[in-house]
Write a protein that holds these residues in place. Structure first.
Motif, short mmCIF file in Angstrom:
data_model
loop_
_atom_site.label_atom_id
_atom_site.label_comp_id
_atom_site.label_asym_id
_atom_site.label_seq_id
_atom_site.Cartn_x
_atom_site.Cartn_y
_atom_site.Cartn_z
N GLY A 119 -3.82 3.69 -8.48
CA GLY A 119 -4.62 3.52 -7.37
C GLY A 119 -3.60 3.58 -6.02
O GLY A 119 -2.64 4.46 -6.09
N GLU A 120 -3.76 2.93 -5.27
CA GLU A 120 -3.14 3.08 -3.65
C GLU A 120 -2.11 2.08 -3.69
O GLU A 120 -1.45 1.66 -2.50
CB GLU A 120 -4.03 3.15 -2.85
CG GLU A 120 -5.08 4.46 -2.78
CD GLU A 120 -6.12 4.50 -1.91
OE1 GLU A 120 -6.27 3.41 -1.20
OE2 GLU A 120 -6.42 5.45 -1.62
N THR A 121 -2.29 0.76 -4.61
CA THR A 121 -1.37 -0.34 -4.20
C THR A 121 -0.65 -0.76 -5.41
O THR A 121 -0.75 -0.58 -6.67
CB THR A 121 -2.17 -1.73 -3.54
OG1 THR A 121 -3.04 -2.02 -4.85
CG2 THR A 121 -3.10 -1.36 -2.60
N PHE A 122 0.46 -1.64 -5.34
CA PHE A 122 1.44 -2.14 -6.45
C PHE A 122 1.78 -3.70 -5.93
O PHE A 122 1.85 -3.92 -4.58
CB PHE A 122 2.41 -1.24 -6.66
CG PHE A 122 3.53 -1.20 -5.59
CD1 PHE A 122 4.59 -1.90 -5.48
CD2 PHE A 122 3.39 -0.10 -4.65
CE1 PHE A 122 5.52 -1.67 -4.74
CE2 PHE A 122 4.17 0.18 -3.60
CZ PHE A 122 5.35 -0.59 -3.58
N ASN A 123 2.10 -4.21 -6.89
CA ASN A 123 2.05 -5.72 -6.66
C ASN A 123 3.63 -6.07 -7.54
O ASN A 123 3.97 -5.87 -8.43
CB ASN A 123 1.23 -6.65 -7.26
CG ASN A 123 0.96 -7.93 -6.57
OD1 ASN A 123 2.13 -8.60 -6.41
ND2 ASN A 123 0.12 -8.87 -7.04
N PHE A 142 14.03 4.57 3.44
CA PHE A 142 13.79 3.28 2.96
C PHE A 142 12.85 2.58 4.07
O PHE A 142 13.06 2.88 5.26
CB PHE A 142 14.99 2.39 3.08
CG PHE A 142 15.64 2.55 1.78
CD1 PHE A 142 15.17 1.63 0.65
CD2 PHE A 142 16.80 3.15 1.42
CE1 PHE A 142 15.82 1.61 -0.51
CE2 PHE A 142 17.36 3.16 0.20
CZ PHE A 142 16.73 2.26 -0.93
N ASN A 143 11.73 1.86 3.55
CA ASN A 143 10.92 1.07 4.52
C ASN A 143 11.23 -0.43 4.31
O ASN A 143 11.19 -0.80 3.10
CB ASN A 143 9.55 1.35 4.13
CG ASN A 143 9.10 2.94 4.17
OD1 ASN A 143 8.31 3.07 5.04
ND2 ASN A 143 9.52 3.71 3.46
N GLU A 144 11.54 -1.07 5.32
CA GLU A 144 12.05 -2.52 4.98
C GLU A 144 10.94 -3.51 5.40
O GLU A 144 10.26 -3.21 6.51
CB GLU A 144 13.27 -2.85 5.92
CG GLU A 144 14.35 -2.03 5.26
CD GLU A 144 15.80 -2.53 6.08
OE1 GLU A 144 15.57 -3.36 6.79
OE2 GLU A 144 17.06 -1.97 5.83
N TYR A 145 10.69 -4.51 4.91
CA TYR A 145 9.61 -5.57 5.17
C TYR A 145 10.11 -7.10 5.04
O TYR A 145 11.07 -7.12 3.95
CB TYR A 145 8.58 -5.38 4.02
CG TYR A 145 7.75 -4.03 4.13
CD1 TYR A 145 6.40 -3.97 4.77
CD2 TYR A 145 7.98 -2.88 3.42
CE1 TYR A 145 5.80 -2.60 4.86
CE2 TYR A 145 7.50 -1.82 3.25
CZ TYR A 145 6.46 -1.64 4.25
OH TYR A 145 5.60 -0.44 4.07
N ASP A 180 0.96 -1.27 0.06
CA ASP A 180 0.10 0.02 0.00
C ASP A 180 0.89 1.19 -0.03
O ASP A 180 1.73 1.38 0.98
CB ASP A 180 -0.73 0.15 1.26
CG ASP A 180 -2.03 1.17 1.13
OD1 ASP A 180 -1.61 2.29 0.53
OD2 ASP A 180 -2.96 0.84 1.72
N VAL A 181 0.77 2.03 -1.09
CA VAL A 181 1.29 3.19 -1.19
C VAL A 181 1.44 4.15 -0.06
O VAL A 181 2.31 4.71 0.56
CB VAL A 181 1.39 3.90 -2.51
CG1 VAL A 181 2.09 5.34 -2.75
CG2 VAL A 181 1.61 3.16 -3.63
N ILE A 210 12.43 -6.98 1.40
CA ILE A 210 11.93 -5.99 0.41
C ILE A 210 12.36 -4.60 1.12
O ILE A 210 11.75 -4.02 2.17
CB ILE A 210 10.41 -5.96 0.23
CG1 ILE A 210 10.05 -7.37 -0.13
CG2 ILE A 210 10.33 -5.20 -0.98
CD1 ILE A 210 10.82 -8.13 -1.28
N GLN A 211 12.81 -3.65 0.39
CA GLN A 211 13.11 -2.38 0.74
C GLN A 211 12.67 -1.50 -0.30
O GLN A 211 12.66 -1.50 -1.58
CB GLN A 211 14.68 -2.13 0.89
CG GLN A 211 15.27 -2.91 1.88
CD GLN A 211 16.99 -2.54 1.86
OE1 GLN A 211 17.46 -2.76 0.92
NE2 GLN A 211 17.38 -1.89 2.95
N LEU A 212 11.61 -0.50 0.20
CA LEU A 212 10.91 0.47 -0.65
C LEU A 212 11.24 1.94 -0.14
O LEU A 212 11.26 2.22 0.95
CB LEU A 212 9.27 0.12 -0.15
CG LEU A 212 8.82 -1.15 -0.37
CD1 LEU A 212 7.30 -1.26 -0.14
CD2 LEU A 212 9.09 -1.71 -2.00
N LEU A 213 11.29 2.84 -1.21
CA LEU A 213 11.69 4.07 -0.99
C LEU A 213 10.58 5.04 -1.90
O LEU A 213 10.43 4.71 -3.13
CB LEU A 213 12.94 4.36 -1.45
CG LEU A 213 13.67 5.94 -1.55
CD1 LEU A 213 13.64 6.48 -0.08
CD2 LEU A 213 14.86 6.06 -2.34
#
Length: 207
Positions: free
Chosen positions: A112-116, A17-20, A8-9, A46-49
């Motif tokens: 939208g608000e999500t990506f896969n 960085f957001n780590e999961y 979810d964006v 998973i790291q998201l920026l």
């Protein structure tokens, strides 16, 4: 621990960085093949920026283990599978861009608000599957004379070269073992090539 590769964006912080940690079932990534068994969960980090106009930079490490047949001794064995990938998701309302998936390069789109990132993880893992599986670097394979697994037992056959060139036994079920193994190797390589070509086209097709 996150059980899906859908993000979810709105939960991703800006400029950091957001780590999961993730753990997903192979079926969610459509990792189903006739010649390779994905029996374990796919895990990873998973790291998201988030930056710019809701662009999302993704850096991922995923791993699992697979079961497949050795091309030399024909025994089933397990092998670790690891893959990394980096990709960027950008917001878009262009349906053609979103539907295409752009799986062949390093840019994807979301609406939208999500990506896969399931397709990207699947492709990264499939590419790592060996084209000619071998249970170990020192695998002895099968005796071309009697068919015994040379990793497990000592063969008492005379020199197989002599058997093949001087006194070939055309009635032995193992007389053509070398040719069968060669054919199996070619078949495995062709399957792997086709599997990777299909995956690179759309990232979701099964063999």
């Amino acid at each position: 621990m996150k059980k899906t590769l859908v993000f979810d964006v709105r939960t991703i912080k800006n400029e950091d960085f957001n780590e999961y940690e993730v753990e997903v079932q192979p079926s969610l990534l459509e990792l189903e093949f006739d010649d390779v068994n994905f029996n374990s969960s796919v895990c990873g980090k998973i790291q998201l920026l988030r930056h710019g106009d809701d662009n999302i930079y993704v850096k991922a490490e995923v791993y699992t283990d697979i079961e497949l047949q050795c091309g030399k001794c024909l025994d089933m064995y397990k092998e670790d599978l690891e893959a990394t990938f980096e990709i960027q998701f950008s917001p878009s309302t262009n349906s053609e861009e979103i539907d295409s998936g752009r799986i062949d390069d390093e840019e994807r789109f979301y609406d939208g608000e999500t990506f896969n990132i399931s397709d990207d993880a699947r492709q990264a893992l499939v590419i790592q599957i060996p084209g000619w599986p071998q249970c170990s670097q020192v695998c002895e394979g099968l005796c071309s004379g009697c068919g015994i697994n040379l990793n497990d037992d000592h063969c008492t056959c005379p020199d197989t070269d002599v058997i093949q060139t001087e006194t070939p036994d055309t009635h032995s079920p193992f007389a053509d073992l070398k040719q069968l193994l060669d054919a199996a190797k070619v078949d495995t390589e062709n399957k792997t090539k086709n599997r990777k070509e299909i995956t690179l086209k759309n990232g979701t097709s099964k063999t």
